[in-house]
Write a protein that holds these residues in place. Structure first.
Motif, PDB file in Angstrom:
ATOM      1  N   GLU A 286       0.830  -1.209   0.000  1.00  0.00           N
ATOM      2  CA  GLU A 286       0.000   0.000   0.000  1.00  0.00           C
ATOM      3  C   GLU A 286       0.862   1.257   0.000  1.00  0.00           C
ATOM      4  O   GLU A 286       0.602   2.214  -0.744  1.00  0.00           O
ATOM      5  N   GLN A 287       1.910   1.250   0.830  1.00  0.00           N
ATOM      6  CA  GLN A 287       2.799   2.404   0.896  1.00  0.00           C
ATOM      7  C   GLN A 287       3.582   2.587  -0.400  1.00  0.00           C
ATOM      8  O   GLN A 287       3.803   3.711  -0.860  1.00  0.00           O
ATOM      9  N   ALA A 288       4.006   1.476  -0.995  1.00  0.00           N
ATOM     10  CA  ALA A 288       4.741   1.554  -2.261  1.00  0.00           C
ATOM     11  C   ALA A 288       3.860   2.155  -3.355  1.00  0.00           C
ATOM     12  O   ALA A 288       4.332   2.955  -4.182  1.00  0.00           O
ATOM     13  N   ALA A 289       2.599   1.776  -3.371  1.00  0.00           N
ATOM     14  CA  ALA A 289       1.662   2.308  -4.369  1.00  0.00           C
ATOM     15  C   ALA A 289       1.463   3.810  -4.212  1.00  0.00           C
ATOM     16  O   ALA A 289       1.120   4.508  -5.174  1.00  0.00           O
ATOM     17  N   LYS A 290       1.695   4.304  -2.990  1.00  0.00           N
ATOM     18  CA  LYS A 290       1.569   5.744  -2.721  1.00  0.00           C
ATOM     19  C   LYS A 290       2.866   6.500  -3.002  1.00  0.00           C
ATOM     20  O   LYS A 290       2.952   7.701  -2.754  1.00  0.00           O
ATOM     21  N   GLY A 291       3.885   5.774  -3.450  1.00  0.00           N
ATOM     22  CA  GLY A 291       5.139   6.432  -3.806  1.00  0.00           C
ATOM     23  C   GLY A 291       6.250   6.300  -2.790  1.00  0.00           C
ATOM     24  O   GLY A 291       7.297   6.950  -2.930  1.00  0.00           O
ATOM     25  N   ASN A 292       6.066   5.465  -1.760  1.00  0.00           N
ATOM     26  CA  ASN A 292       7.108   5.263  -0.761  1.00  0.00           C
ATOM     27  C   ASN A 292       8.252   4.458  -1.390  1.00  0.00           C
ATOM     28  O   ASN A 292       8.126   3.257  -1.646  1.00  0.00           O
ATOM     29  N   LYS A 293       9.368   5.117  -1.648  1.00  0.00           N
ATOM     30  CA  LYS A 293      10.479   4.489  -2.353  1.00  0.00           C
ATOM     31  C   LYS A 293      11.151   3.389  -1.535  1.00  0.00           C
ATOM     32  O   LYS A 293      11.642   2.400  -2.089  1.00  0.00           O
ATOM     33  N   GLN A 294      11.198   3.556  -0.218  1.00  0.00           N
ATOM     34  CA  GLN A 294      11.827   2.551   0.620  1.00  0.00           C
ATOM     35  C   GLN A 294      11.019   1.252   0.603  1.00  0.00           C
ATOM     36  O   GLN A 294      11.586   0.158   0.592  1.00  0.00           O
TER      37      GLN A 294
END
Length: 395
Positions: A286-294
């Motif tokens: 979910e965080q990756a889909a929001k642009g969280n690169k880590q």
């Protein structure tokens, strides 16, 4: 028909299923969690009916007694008395190098399980406790032990022995033992049935909070990513997976960590949690889909590690007929499956992205047309595997 009660005892939990064999009907299932803590809960399910009750559960004996009372309850129970349970099948995590198959439990078996406490300190003690409690509660039932390590006893010495002085292997039995064996055995059998090919080369990928990958040739485990303990290999929820041993020495000698602190770091604070602050892959996706690169980097690292093992095991077996994804992440994360299978054309691995997105609780093939390798998603069922092995032993 025989009723088999499956027990999986953890340090503060006790999972169960009552399975009628050989029809494989699940009569009841559930678990007791937070044993020994405040607000312990018992979850009990029969058919479409589910019940959750808060109980005072001081130990595993009280937990199993509460489960037994539910199983024999006049309204929601499924048996009339304890004698209707032919056998109790116990999951035991570590059988060391002693147990290569399912075995009827006696005093000698219990002592061997106790001797392996040091190899699996979080798992074997509660496993043994579950056995002892079940012996008291079900005196007329056969007690059966199914070992997670047993499936990996076929791994050849050239793969199982570490390149340290031989005396550690011969006298101290320090070697690769492997884990998740019950799951890998179950799904690889299903894959062989799907392939309709006896001389098969399968790579079984078990992805959950704990992760492992196994090379299965002709139905036998020939290599595996977890070793002496359950921390190396693939990147896991909180466990590091493979790491240069020099890092451990550096943490102790230069940064002042104790060995216990390093153990806690590698087991409980590393892996996806250490990389992102999240241990649940759903949160990370979910965080990756929001642009969280880590979070995206962590998923890329996770898939990269799996790909390396696929390459290694394809080399070990001189080919691969099928990849099998299983367990919570393997069965449910289309994102991880896609990342793993991407750019694997050299091996003839081609994923159908549309098939990959379909959610289903049944075995399904998700390879693209023209793929030389089958890509299978197979829901694991360790309890059923334990029931099958227990039934075979007592029949």
């Amino acid at each position: 028909m025989k009723n088999i009660l499956i027990i999986n005892s953890g340090s503060s939990s006790l999972k169960f299923q009552l399975i009628r064999m050989p029809s494989e009907e699940v009569m009841a299932s559930g678990m007791v969690e937070r044993i020994g803590l405040d607000n312990a809960k018992l979850h009990y399910k029969v058919g479409d009916n589910s019940i959750t009750e808060e109980l005072e559960v001081k130990d595993h004996a009280v937990a199993l007694k509460a489960i037994t009372d539910y199983l024999m309850n006049s309204e929601i129970g499924v048996i009339r008395n304890k004698d209707e349970i032919a056998a109790v099948g116990h999951r035991v995590v570590h059988g060391g190098n002693v147990f290569s198959k399912t075995i009827a439990i006696n005093a000698e078996v219990k002592e061997k399980i106790r001797e392996n406490f040091s190899l699996a300190p979080l798992h074997n003690p509660p496993n043994l406790k579950g056995i002892e409690v079940a012996e008291e509660l079900f005196p007329s039932s056969r007690q059966v032990a199914v070992f997670d390590t047993a499936f990996h006893q076929t791994i050849p010495q050239k793969a199982a022995q570490y390149a340290i002085p031989t005396e550690f292997y011969e006298k101290r039995h320090i070697q690769l033992y492997g884990f998740h064996g019950t799951s890998h055995k179950y799904v690889s059998k299903k894959a062989i049935e799907e392939l309709q090919k006896d001389n098969s080369k399968i790579i079984s990928i078990h992805l959950g909070n704990g992760c492992s990958i196994t090379a299965v040739k002709d139905g036998k485990s020939v290599d595996h990513s977890l070793g002496f303990g359950p921390v190396n290999g693939l990147i896991m929820g909180t466990r590091s997976g493979d790491i240069d041993q020099s890092v451990i020495f550096y943490l102790i000698d230069e940064l002042g960590y104790t060995s216990q602190e390093v153990s806690d770091l590698l087991h409980k604070k590393s892996g996806m949690y250490g990389l992102t602050g999240y241990s649940d892959l759903r949160d990370i996706e979910e965080q990756a889909a929001k642009g969280n690169k880590q979070c995206q980097l962590a998923m890329d690292m996770n898939a990269y590690r799996i790909k390396k093992y696929i390459g290694a095991y394809a080399a070990v077996m001189n080919g691969v007929d099928a990849l099998v994804f299983t367990a919570g992440i393997g069965e449910n994360s289309s994102v991880i499956r896609s990342l793993v299978c991407r750019d694997m054309d050299f091996f003839g691995i081609k994923l159908d992205e549309e098939k990959n997105k379909i959610r289903d609780k049944k075995l399904r093939a998700i390879e693209a047309e023209g793929s030389k390798v089958k890509i299978l998603v197979i829901p694991t069922n360790e309890e059923l595997e334990i029931a099958q092995q227990s039934f075979e032993l007592i029949s």
